[in-house]
Design an enzyme around this catalytic site. Sequence first.
Site, PDB file in Angstrom:
ATOM      1  N   LYS A  88       0.939  10.196  -3.885  1.00 46.93           N
ATOM      2  CA  LYS A  88       0.375   8.757  -4.215  1.00 46.93           C
ATOM      3  C   LYS A  88      -0.157   8.962  -2.744  1.00 46.93           C
ATOM      4  O   LYS A  88       0.785   8.488  -2.123  1.00 46.93           O
ATOM      5  CB  LYS A  88       1.940   8.180  -4.652  1.00 46.93           C
ATOM      6  CG  LYS A  88       0.749   6.472  -5.508  1.00 46.93           C
ATOM      7  CD  LYS A  88       2.754   6.570  -5.713  1.00 46.93           C
ATOM      8  CE  LYS A  88       2.233   5.424  -6.810  1.00 46.93           C
ATOM      9  NZ  LYS A  88       2.902   3.909  -7.269  1.00 46.93           N
TER      10      LYS A  88
HETATM   11  O1  G3P Z   1       3.890   1.440 -10.253  1.00 44.11           O
HETATM   12  C1  G3P Z   1       3.941  -0.144  -9.068  1.00 44.11           C
HETATM   13  C2  G3P Z   1       4.445  -1.090  -9.129  1.00 44.11           C
HETATM   14  O2  G3P Z   1       5.774  -0.684  -8.871  1.00 44.11           O
HETATM   15  C3  G3P Z   1       4.670  -2.112  -9.171  1.00 44.11           C
HETATM   16  O3  G3P Z   1       5.180  -3.196  -9.530  1.00 44.11           O
HETATM   17  O4  G3P Z   1       6.261  -5.250 -10.674  1.00 44.11           O
HETATM   18  O5  G3P Z   1       6.015  -4.473  -8.571  1.00 44.11           O
HETATM   19  O6  G3P Z   1       4.097  -4.989  -9.373  1.00 44.11           O
HETATM   20  P1  G3P Z   1       4.965  -4.488  -9.291  1.00 44.11           P
END
Ligand code: G3P
Length: 218
Positions: A88
């Site tokens: 990634k």
């Molecule tokens: O896959 C990306 C994710 O982990 C981010 O999620 O909820 O932190 O915006 P969030």
Amino acid sequence: MKFFIDTANLDQIREAYDLGVLDGVTTNPSLMAKEGIKGKDAVLKHYVDICEIAKGGDVSAEVISTDYEGMIREGEELAELHPQIVVKIPMIKDGVKAIRYFSNKGIKTNCTLVFSAGQALLAAKAGATYVSPFIGRLDDISFDGLELIDQIVHIYQEYGYETQVLAASVRHTMHIIKCAELGADVVTTPLQPILDLLKHPLTDSGLAKFLSDAQKFA
Ligand code: G3P
């Protein structure tokens, strides 16, 4: 549409896999830190543990270098850990170069922190296996994350790019359903929205009635 779980928590990954509907796992440095994993060896072992639970599924492991050489060094080490590892890489200039490098070597990549169609176009041009638009974080700042999914799916279809659209920062069931309608290849989500897809009051009341009627002929 493939379902990935977005967590580094082994119990949650196990629970999701037990459902039999999971296709892979995504992690990021914040999710790893949340599990209290410390030190390079522990981090690498954790990725292997995840791969062993997520049998056969792609597991995204994020580089933390931001320069080209560092990303190549880290990405190669991650890719050697396990055949299921997807490297990634953030959507920055050196990241695009690193994606091209890994793509030429046949190593899978997931281009992360994507917030615009232009960035998604670059990821596809560089040969990324997956592109990760963060829809929840766009919604957070009053931009329509799902509109971005629609745009990217359309552009990729128009030109036949093989990069898969992996909707990330997915927060709830409607994100999942709308991504399916829009033709996203993958959604990655925490465990709860996946479990929330199960819920319907008519299922619960219907089952209660069937079970009470079943008593009549038991
Ligand atoms: O896959 C990306 C994710 O982990 C981010 O999620 O909820 O932190 O915006 P969030």
